[in-house]
Design a protein around this motif. Structure first.
Motif, PDB file in Angstrom:
ATOM      1  N   LEU A 118       3.981   0.116  -8.639  1.00  0.00           N
ATOM      2  CA  LEU A 118       5.221  -0.896  -8.728  1.00  0.00           C
ATOM      3  C   LEU A 118       6.763   0.431  -9.965  1.00  0.00           C
ATOM      4  O   LEU A 118       5.928   0.962 -10.942  1.00  0.00           O
ATOM      5  N   MET A 119       7.579   0.817  -9.392  1.00  0.00           N
ATOM      6  CA  MET A 119       7.986   1.758 -10.254  1.00  0.00           C
ATOM      7  C   MET A 119       9.288   0.776 -10.811  1.00  0.00           C
ATOM      8  O   MET A 119      10.069   1.777 -11.372  1.00  0.00           O
ATOM      9  N   VAL A 120      10.253  -0.181 -10.566  1.00  0.00           N
ATOM     10  CA  VAL A 120      10.374  -0.935 -11.206  1.00  0.00           C
ATOM     11  C   VAL A 120       9.966  -2.329 -12.600  1.00  0.00           C
ATOM     12  O   VAL A 120       8.531  -2.549 -12.216  1.00  0.00           O
ATOM     13  N   SER A 121       9.890  -2.630 -13.178  1.00  0.00           N
ATOM     14  CA  SER A 121       9.576  -3.786 -14.299  1.00  0.00           C
ATOM     15  C   SER A 121      10.584  -4.779 -13.481  1.00  0.00           C
ATOM     16  O   SER A 121      11.129  -5.528 -12.735  1.00  0.00           O
ATOM     17  N   GLU A 122       9.529  -6.268 -14.215  1.00  0.00           N
ATOM     18  CA  GLU A 122      10.278  -7.648 -13.278  1.00  0.00           C
ATOM     19  C   GLU A 122      11.457  -8.130 -13.487  1.00  0.00           C
ATOM     20  O   GLU A 122      11.406  -8.716 -12.933  1.00  0.00           O
ATOM     21  N   SER A 165       8.473   0.649  -5.141  1.00  0.00           N
ATOM     22  CA  SER A 165       7.424   0.939  -5.311  1.00  0.00           C
ATOM     23  C   SER A 165       7.596   1.840  -4.296  1.00  0.00           C
ATOM     24  O   SER A 165       8.144   2.827  -3.689  1.00  0.00           O
ATOM     25  N   GLN A 166       6.305   3.160  -4.675  1.00  0.00           N
ATOM     26  CA  GLN A 166       6.079   4.817  -4.454  1.00  0.00           C
ATOM     27  C   GLN A 166       4.873   4.692  -3.884  1.00  0.00           C
ATOM     28  O   GLN A 166       3.926   3.937  -4.848  1.00  0.00           O
ATOM     29  N   ASN A 180       1.206  -0.896   0.254  1.00  0.00           N
ATOM     30  CA  ASN A 180      -0.199  -0.224   0.387  1.00  0.00           C
ATOM     31  C   ASN A 180       0.909   1.600   0.096  1.00  0.00           C
ATOM     32  O   ASN A 180       0.366   2.136  -0.061  1.00  0.00           O
ATOM     33  N   GLY A 181       2.394   0.726   0.849  1.00  0.00           N
ATOM     34  CA  GLY A 181       2.644   2.190   0.958  1.00  0.00           C
ATOM     35  C   GLY A 181       3.989   1.886  -0.632  1.00  0.00           C
ATOM     36  O   GLY A 181       4.197   1.968  -1.713  1.00  0.00           O
ATOM     37  N   ASP A 182       5.297   2.058   0.295  1.00  0.00           N
ATOM     38  CA  ASP A 182       6.744   2.372  -0.345  1.00  0.00           C
ATOM     39  C   ASP A 182       7.296   0.556  -0.095  1.00  0.00           C
ATOM     40  O   ASP A 182       7.876   0.702   1.046  1.00  0.00           O
TER      41      ASP A 182
END
Length: 260
Positions: free
Chosen positions: A160-164, A155-156, A93-95
């Motif tokens: 999700l801020m990056v790829s798998e 994540s932020q 839910n968060g970072d």
């Protein structure tokens, strides 16, 4: 109460307490090491972790993570697979932050000399961030640590801020560090066994030498003539008086205590 008796009391109290960690038991990779230390009269362990990969949901405070406020989405003391991390990230839910935390061990030692021996073993085994702390009450603690950790945000605010592909890459690094961590624990255990054997052998050798020396002196003194033995004693007393009058440069060590 003398220091050795007080140390035994501390040890009995600590080892009789329940394990208050999240897991509630020793990690498999450190069981033998912890048992080896606790079987020795001059050591006892106060806490340990064999090393772990953790996925945390730290809320929305970014890197300002407090253990009591974060959510543990995933924790393992073994190598981790990507699918488990991807599945756990669905709950964030968060970072979210993926961390590898290396082996850590805290040992209370009976004397500073005991702590120094254990510190040497730890550093030689790859745990170069280890250190000794002496508390105000005389408690001598050794912390066994290393610096090969890992901490990566994923994540932020739940996004999700990056790829798998990147997750797989980072997880591979974490797993490599986990394998190296295990090797260092095994090296530490072997080096500690050898150090304890050398210490026992050295202590036994000193006792034998001391006994042989006392027997030799006793036999030698019996063969002396009374007047020569008396003259020898007087000469030795005069030499001792002269030596006691001299200043002993010695070695001055200052330890700045840190309260525990």
């Amino acid at each position: 109460m003398d220091r050795s008796a007080e140390f035994r009391r501390w040890k009995a109290q600590c080892l009789s307490k329940a394990d208050l960690s999240r897991k509630g038991s020793l990690d498999e990779d450190v069981v033998e090491l912890v048992q080896l230390l606790n079987e020795r009269e001059q050591f006892f362990t106060t806490s340990s972790c064999s090393g772990r990969i953790v996925l945390l949901d730290g809320g929305t405070n970014g890197f300002e993570i407090q253990k009591q406020n974060c959510c543990w989405l995933l924790v393992t003391h073994k190598p981790c697979v990507k699918d488990d991390v991807i599945e756990a990230l669905k709950k964030v839910n968060g970072d979210a932050i993926l961390k590898f935390e290396p082996f850590v061990l805290h040992v209370q030692c009976q004397t500073l000399q005991d702590a120094q021996m254990l510190h040497t073993v730890a550093v030689d085994s790859g745990f170069r961030n280890s250190g000794i702390t002496v508390g105000k009450k005389g408690k001598t603690m050794l912390a066994v640590r290393s610096t090969h950790g890992l901490e990566v945000p994923l994540s932020q605010k739940g996004k999700l801020m990056v790829s798998e592909e990147y997750i797989a890459f980072v997880l591979n690094l974490a797993n490599q560090k986990m394998e190296e961590n295990k090797k260092r624990i095994e090296r530490f255990y072997t080096c500690l066994q050898n150090a304890l054997k050398r210490e026992a052998s050295s202590s036994s050798h000193i006792k034998v030498k001391s006994k042989e020396k006392n027997n030799s002196l006793y036999t030698h003194k019996k063969k002396r003539k009374p007047e020569k033995a008396c003259d020898k004693c007087i000469a030795e007393e005069n030499e001792n008086d002269l030596e006691n009058d001299e200043d002993d440069p010695g070695l001055s060590v200052k330890i700045f205590p840190e309260d525990y």
